[in-house]
Design an enzyme around this catalytic site. Structure first.
Site, PDB file in Angstrom:
ATOM      1  N   ALA A 208      -8.519  18.640   0.390  1.00 18.09           N
ATOM      2  CA  ALA A 208      -9.509  17.636   0.764  1.00 18.09           C
ATOM      3  C   ALA A 208     -10.819  18.428   0.861  1.00 18.09           C
ATOM      4  O   ALA A 208     -10.979  19.877   0.313  1.00 18.09           O
ATOM      5  CB  ALA A 208      -9.254  17.353   2.193  1.00 18.09           C
ATOM      6  N   LYS A 209     -11.915  17.695   0.880  1.00 19.33           N
ATOM      7  CA  LYS A 209     -13.177  18.643   1.166  1.00 19.33           C
ATOM      8  C   LYS A 209     -14.129  17.701   1.897  1.00 19.33           C
ATOM      9  O   LYS A 209     -13.792  16.403   1.738  1.00 19.33           O
ATOM     10  CB  LYS A 209     -13.731  19.066  -0.152  1.00 19.33           C
ATOM     11  CG  LYS A 209     -14.693  19.902  -0.073  1.00 19.33           C
ATOM     12  CD  LYS A 209     -13.946  21.542   0.006  1.00 19.33           C
ATOM     13  CE  LYS A 209     -15.073  22.564  -0.013  1.00 19.33           C
ATOM     14  NZ  LYS A 209     -14.154  23.915  -0.078  1.00 19.33           N
TER      15      LYS A 209
END
Ligand code: NAD
Length: 427
Positions: free
Chosen positions: A116-117
């Site tokens: 994720a980011k």
């Protein structure tokens, strides 16, 4: 089953949009893997893409709305993991690419996480500490049903650090009840952070560089080094590589590059930076070059540790290094990869080379969950073993498929994620 289709037709040739850059490598690896078209689609698209607009009361009494993202690329191998970036350059495609790179990075490092980011479009250098805190808390609140110790675990990235992570722990704990340090990694030590986390990425860059040098029969004690970026990753990678005997001849930051063929005195450069608002402007330990000059110096090892899209089709032909070790995320474009491959330059890709950070983040999360804390020596030893194993795995795939380390890293990671998706079967 139909085989993977190529996205090439939907992408302008060799642009430097980070998500498109990711897809170009993904497409090559998908072909090598003979990836089924449906699994290709599952892995290409982020699982979740959240955009928020956060109204914040600024110190001048006016409300300002900030645009933020959290992209969860995959949870096939475990809860998603990835940092939060504060920058005016934050945009959806950048966050999507960084989220996918986290999926591949965790798979390569053999960490049971997805990718994720997050990011907020803001310039923290123009905000007060109070404004940054209110923004961080508002973002945490907006993401409180996304984040979770077993769901999605943020960490620091560009312009965020232990201070922001402490605010996230506090806000999340207040919202959900109970103290939840495992909700983020990269926390201050006194809130459950891990020993060795600050140095972890640079230490891993060093490990992967030495692994590659061994394969290439390059003697560290007879090799020269140039490092782009003198922040956490650049300065710490330089420190460990100098300890291995490499001669550091050039360093740089956003103020420019500094070159000394006799060797940069690293201790002096660090002291200078620390007393000069964190930058090298005016450093007298070397003659001034441009950042592009640094990338094209005749050195054995080049470590880009600053930004995306630094080695491009415009300068790759002039790169003289034998080995490039990517401390930064996305410093080399796919067009540059083609040129470097033809020249025989070995590139240890970002998703392998800078995986030491997320590896120790994983150790931090494990320590938070078990309540048992390791010594720094134990952390460093484990991280070193994990990085060495990751390098060997990717190297073997490259040998088997006669491909670059970058494509081999994608093949290794995508195969693992595809296998998990198929065996979980939730479609
Ligand atoms: P940082 O903010 O500590 O350092 C960045 C450095 O790059 C600074 O010295 C800055 O002056 C320099 N820089 C900025 N613009 C530049 C330019 N045009 N030319 C040369 N130098 C320039 O950031 P960091 O944590 O060291 O991260 C650097 C890169 O490494 C980023 O791509 C980040 O995503 C990646 N990364 C960081 C970690 C980590 O644990 N910190 C882990 C994995 C990947």
């Amino acid at each position: 089953m139909a085989k993977a289709k190529s996205l090439a037709s939907t992408i302008t040739a060799h642009s430097s949009n980070p998500f498109e850059e990711m897809i170009r490598r993904f497409d090559v690896a998908a072909k090598i893997l003979n990836l089924e078209a449906d699994i290709y689609d599952v892995m290409k698209y982020p699982a979740k893409n959240i955009e928020v607009n956060l109204p914040i009361m600024m110190d001048n009494g006016l409300i300002k709305v900030f645009n933020g993202y959290r992209v969860i690329h995959s949870t096939a191998l475990g809860p998603s993991k990835g940092g939060i970036r504060y920058s005016m350059d934050v945009n959806e495609d950048e966050v999507k690419a960084l989220a996918a790179w986290m999926t591949w990075k965790c798979a390569i490092a053999d960490i049971p996480y997805g990718g994720a980011k997050g990011g907020i479009k803001c310039d923290p250098s123009k905000m007060s500490v109070g404004e940054i805190e209110r923004l961080t808390r508002a973002y945490t609140k907006a993401m409180s049903d996304i984040f979770g110790v077993d769901k999605d675990i943020p960490a620091p990235d560009m312009n965020t650090g232990p201070r922001e992570m402490a605010w996230i722990v506090d806000e999340f704990s207040n919202l959900k009840g109970g103290f939840t340090p495992g909700i983020v990694t990269g926390k201050p030590l006194h809130l459950g952070g891990s020993l060795g986390r600050v140095e972890a990425t640079g230490r891993g860059v060093n490990t992967s560089a030495i692994c590659a040098m061994n394969k290439m029969k390059l003697n560290p004690k007879k090799s020269t080094l140039a490092v782009q970026g003198f922040g956490n990753v650049g300065s710490i990678s330089a420190r460990f590589l100098v300890e291995q005997g490499l001669k550091l001849v050039a360093i740089s930051d956003y103020t420019g590059a500094y070159y000394n063929p006799k060797g940069i005195d690293l201790a002096k450069a660090l002291t200078y930076r620390n007393s000069n608002k964190g930058n090298l402007e005016g450093f007298k330990g070397g003659s001034k070059l441009t950042n592009d000059d640094l990338l094209c110096l005749k050195v054995d090892v080049l470590a880009p540790c600053a930004l995306e899209n630094q080695i491009t089709k415009d300068n790759a032909a002039n790169v003289q290094a034998k080995l490039i070790v990517e401390g930064a995320n996305g410093p080399t474009t796919s067009a540059a990869d083609d040129i470097l491959n033809k020249k025989g330059v070995i590139v240890v890709p970002d998703i392998l080379a800078n995986g030491g950070g997320v590896t120790v983040s994983y150790f931090e999360w494990v320590q938070n969950r078990t309540g048992y804390y390791y010594s720094e020596e134990e952390i460093n030893k484990r991280a070193n073993n994990w990085m060495t194993k990751a390098f060997e795995n990717v190297w073997s795939v490259a040998q088997k498929h006669k491909t670059s380390l970058r494509i081999a890293a994608y093949v290794y990671a995508m195969n693992k994620v595809a296998t998990a998706i198929k065996s979980r079967g939730s479609y």
